[in-house]
Design a protein around this motif. Structure first.
Motif, PDB file in Angstrom:
ATOM      1  N   SER A  22       0.774  -1.073   0.079  1.00  0.00           N
ATOM      2  CA  SER A  22      -0.205   0.021   0.119  1.00  0.00           C
ATOM      3  C   SER A  22       0.880   1.165   0.068  1.00  0.00           C
ATOM      4  O   SER A  22       2.017   1.291   0.404  1.00  0.00           O
ATOM      5  N   GLN A  23       0.498   2.389  -0.848  1.00  0.00           N
ATOM      6  CA  GLN A  23       1.209   3.697  -0.858  1.00  0.00           C
ATOM      7  C   GLN A  23       1.318   3.993   0.553  1.00  0.00           C
ATOM      8  O   GLN A  23       2.365   4.677   1.114  1.00  0.00           O
ATOM      9  N   GLU A  24       0.286   3.738   1.449  1.00  0.00           N
ATOM     10  CA  GLU A  24       0.494   4.260   2.892  1.00  0.00           C
ATOM     11  C   GLU A  24       1.590   3.861   3.691  1.00  0.00           C
ATOM     12  O   GLU A  24       2.186   4.638   4.451  1.00  0.00           O
ATOM     13  N   LEU A  25       1.764   2.323   3.471  1.00  0.00           N
ATOM     14  CA  LEU A  25       3.122   1.963   3.937  1.00  0.00           C
ATOM     15  C   LEU A  25       4.287   2.399   3.256  1.00  0.00           C
ATOM     16  O   LEU A  25       5.343   2.633   4.261  1.00  0.00           O
ATOM     17  N   LEU A  26       4.324   2.433   2.460  1.00  0.00           N
ATOM     18  CA  LEU A  26       5.506   2.904   1.480  1.00  0.00           C
ATOM     19  C   LEU A  26       5.592   4.456   1.880  1.00  0.00           C
ATOM     20  O   LEU A  26       7.050   4.837   2.370  1.00  0.00           O
ATOM     21  N   ASP A  27       4.878   5.520   2.149  1.00  0.00           N
ATOM     22  CA  ASP A  27       5.052   6.549   2.792  1.00  0.00           C
ATOM     23  C   ASP A  27       5.634   6.619   4.315  1.00  0.00           C
ATOM     24  O   ASP A  27       6.357   7.320   4.606  1.00  0.00           O
ATOM     25  N   LEU A  28       5.004   5.776   4.982  1.00  0.00           N
ATOM     26  CA  LEU A  28       5.550   5.382   6.526  1.00  0.00           C
ATOM     27  C   LEU A  28       6.997   5.190   6.439  1.00  0.00           C
ATOM     28  O   LEU A  28       7.820   5.524   7.221  1.00  0.00           O
ATOM     29  N   VAL A  29       7.312   3.863   5.559  1.00  0.00           N
ATOM     30  CA  VAL A  29       8.550   3.608   5.752  1.00  0.00           C
ATOM     31  C   VAL A  29       9.732   4.828   5.302  1.00  0.00           C
ATOM     32  O   VAL A  29      10.736   5.070   5.667  1.00  0.00           O
ATOM     33  N   GLN A  30       9.271   5.443   4.066  1.00  0.00           N
ATOM     34  CA  GLN A  30       9.939   6.531   3.702  1.00  0.00           C
ATOM     35  C   GLN A  30      10.302   7.596   4.760  1.00  0.00           C
ATOM     36  O   GLN A  30      11.451   8.108   4.872  1.00  0.00           O
ATOM     37  N   GLU A  31       9.084   7.948   5.324  1.00  0.00           N
ATOM     38  CA  GLU A  31       9.307   8.915   6.501  1.00  0.00           C
ATOM     39  C   GLU A  31      10.365   8.535   7.637  1.00  0.00           C
ATOM     40  O   GLU A  31      11.138   9.079   8.151  1.00  0.00           O
ATOM     41  N   HIS A  32      10.301   7.306   7.865  1.00  0.00           N
ATOM     42  CA  HIS A  32      10.925   6.659   8.844  1.00  0.00           C
ATOM     43  C   HIS A  32      12.572   6.608   8.348  1.00  0.00           C
ATOM     44  O   HIS A  32      13.492   7.012   9.266  1.00  0.00           O
ATOM     45  N   MET A  33      12.800   6.332   7.002  1.00  0.00           N
ATOM     46  CA  MET A  33      14.209   6.290   6.727  1.00  0.00           C
ATOM     47  C   MET A  33      14.802   7.731   6.551  1.00  0.00           C
ATOM     48  O   MET A  33      16.039   7.902   6.976  1.00  0.00           O
ATOM     49  N   LYS A  34      14.087   8.635   6.357  1.00  0.00           N
ATOM     50  CA  LYS A  34      14.349  10.029   6.363  1.00  0.00           C
ATOM     51  C   LYS A  34      14.747  10.720   7.612  1.00  0.00           C
ATOM     52  O   LYS A  34      15.866  10.998   7.716  1.00  0.00           O
ATOM     53  N   ALA A  35      13.725  10.332   8.674  1.00  0.00           N
ATOM     54  CA  ALA A  35      14.210  10.481  10.052  1.00  0.00           C
ATOM     55  C   ALA A  35      15.352  10.013  10.728  1.00  0.00           C
ATOM     56  O   ALA A  35      16.173  10.505  11.073  1.00  0.00           O
TER      57      ALA A  35
END
Ligand SMILES: *[C@@H]1O[C@H](CO)[C@@H](O)[C@H](O)[C@H]1NC(C)=O
Ligand SMILES: *[C@@H]1O[C@H](CO)[C@@H](O)[C@H](O)[C@H]1NC(C)=O
Ligand SMILES: *[C@@H]1O[C@H](CO)[C@@H](O)[C@H](O)[C@H]1NC(C)=O
Ligand SMILES: *[C@@H]1O[C@H](CO)[C@@H](O)[C@H](O)[C@H]1NC(C)=O
Ligand SMILES: *[C@@H]1O[C@H](CO)[C@@H](O)[C@H](O)[C@H]1NC(C)=O
Length: 459
Positions: free
Chosen positions: A154-167
């Motif tokens: 899901s795009q939602e999970l992808l966005d969450l993972v991406q936020e995590h990576m960024k932080a």
């Protein structure tokens, strides 16, 4: 200039002198050098970016799910470096991180584009080594995408993972780049290492002032200090002209341009003279073809020698350089002037030396300079005629017109061989550990020498 060659002065005096005079050597690194660093630095940077990622806490489920995340690969096709005038170097690197997220029911792989940008300040530290520090560093994250051929989560999970990576990564990546720069600083510190010049003499380079940085190059004023038996060589103050290397100089396409002042040559020659490295004994053997000088040949020209030594005895020449040799640098032409003092002895059967006479000599030499590894080497050949005049005599009057050919022949060849062996060993140029000068060209300018060179890092 005392500053360039001395350490022994009181610090206050040293600083005053150093400010008023030239450091003697300029090392200029051009854009081509930066390109070389980019090539060399790409792989270490790529490794440094392969950091450990903290677990991802998925908030989307009913309970917080801890999922591990791993960077499988960092693809960094190009590291870009450019000079920032007055500051240092800007680093930018676009990369793709391949990341695996171990989520259930099945792990997913994604590609995260990250661009790293950092400004690196180049300065001189208190002991005269170059020192780099990161002034500003940021990582810019572009939207991640799933690897092709895989089912989309899901795009939602992808966005969450991406936020995590960024932080998680934005500070970590810069910290790792900073670590890389610290390693580089340790390496740059080897600039001030002592290099041997002869058995008892050494040279040490250090930065004399803050570097000059333009959009085309970084230029370091490098001071040479020469040591004899561990003590710094002091040069008389005269001849202290501030040394400025014009821009452009030498071959602009070369990675490095190194300017060596007349003063550096004066210092080195003074040190070689003080060390006695230029002195030599030339010992004749009876019935020798290479050195025909004995008391019987000499006796044919100087009757008193024949009278004192009815039996042929070998003759020994003791050659000493009382005056410091002088190098002269003119466009396309470098010369060296030696003023050796030659004492002539006859060796008795018990090896005791009987003084016969002494000569003042003047020898003009042409000096050819070349660079190999990180050393400047010289070769000389005699220009014109050696000038000989009698200083003192124990054997009455000497007709130099008669004795000239014999003595100059016997004296010239060993002197040249000795000098060329010495200058051929070379003197270390400013460098750091494992960094060599390659494809170097030496050009002689009015009052200084310019080396245009490639650089090669070889472990
Ligand atoms: C990252 O991957 C994309 C898609 O394959 C590609 O277009 C881009 O050039 C890559 N960037 C780098 C820095 O490798
Ligand atoms: C992708 O998902 C579909 C249906 O959700 C499934 O039928 C297919 O096998 C999956 N493909 C892969 C490569 O996992
Ligand atoms: C010095 O040598 C270079 C290259 O051989 C030549 O181009 C230049 O004209 C020479 N300069 C003088 C003043 O002789
Ligand atoms: C270099 O200079 C010396 C002394 O000034 C001179 O004798 C010699 O001929 C010059 N050599 C060349 C190649 O110009
Ligand atoms: C050495 O060179 C200088 C300057 O070119 C000249 O005046 C002198 O006569 C030369 N001496 C000898 C011995 O060749």
């Amino acid at each position: 200039m005392a500053g360039a060659c001395s350490l022994g002065l009181p610090l206050v005096l040293l600083l005053a002198v150093a400010r008023a005079s030239s450091p003697g050597t300029v090392v200029r690194l051009n854009k081509a050098a930066l390109d070389y660093v980019s090539d060399m630095g790409k792989a270490p940077l790529q490794r440094a970016l392969q950091v450990t990622v903290s677990d991802f806490l998925d908030p989307s489920g009913e309970v917080l799910q801890s999922t591990s995340v791993q960077i499988l690969d960092v693809h960094l096709p190009h590291l870009h470096l450019e000079f920032i005038a007055g500051l240092g170097v800007r680093l930018s690197a676009a990369s793709n991180f391949t990341v695996k997220v171990f989520c259930v029911p099945e792990p997913m792989e994604l590609v995260l584009p990250v661009t790293l940008v950092a400004n690196v300040h180049v300065a001189r530290d208190s002991i005269g080594t170059p020192v780099l520090s990161i002034l500003a560093c940021s990582s810019i994250f572009s939207p991640a995408r799933m690897l092709e051929g895989r089912n989309s989560t899901s795009q939602e999970l992808l966005d969450l993972v991406q936020e995590h990576m960024k932080a998680d990564l934005s500070n970590k990546l810069c910290l790792h780049v900073s670590g890389l720069v610290q390693d580089l600083n340790v390496h740059l510190g080897t600039l001030i290492g002592l290099s041997p010049v002869g058995p008892e003499s050494q040279i040490r380079y250090s930065m004399a002032s803050e570097p000059t940085i333009t959009s085309n190059y970084i230029s370091l004023d490098v001071r040479a200090m020469l040591f004899l038996l561990g003590k710094p060589i002091l040069l008389p103050l005269h001849g202290a002209h501030p040394f400025v290397l014009p821009w452009p100089s030498g071959n602009e396409g070369a990675m490095a341009t190194v300017g060596l002042s007349q003063h550096l040559f004066d210092c080195v020659l003074l040190m070689l003279q003080k060390a006695g490295s230029l002195d030599l004994d030339i010992t004749g053997q009876l019935n020798s073809k290479t050195n025909p000088l004995d008391t019987s040949t000499l006796g044919q020209l100087i009757p008193e020698v024949a009278h004192q030594f009815p039996e042929p005895r070998p003759v020994v020449l003791k050659v000493q350089l009382g005056a410091t040799p002088m190098a002269t640098l003119h466009t396309n032409n470098s010369t060296l002037k030696l003023q050796p003092f030659v004492e002539v002895f006859a060796a008795s059967p018990n090896s005791a030396l009987h003084f016969l006479f002494s000569l003042d000599a003047i020898v003009n030499l042409s000096l050819q300079l070349s660079v190999s590894k990180a050393k400047l080497r010289g070769t000389t050949s005699v220009l014109g005629e050696v000038q000989l005049s009698v200083a003192t005599s124990n054997v009455g009057s000497i007709d130099m017109d008669q004795a000239y050919t014999l003595i100059s022949t016997v004296f010239q060849k060993p002197l040249l061989e000795h000098l060329n062996a010495l200058l051929g060993m070379g003197i270390a140029l400013p460098s750091v550990l494992n960094l060599h000068y390659v494809r170097s060209e030496v050009s002689v300018c009015e009052g200084y020498v310019v080396i245009s060179s490639g650089l090669a890092y070889q472990r």
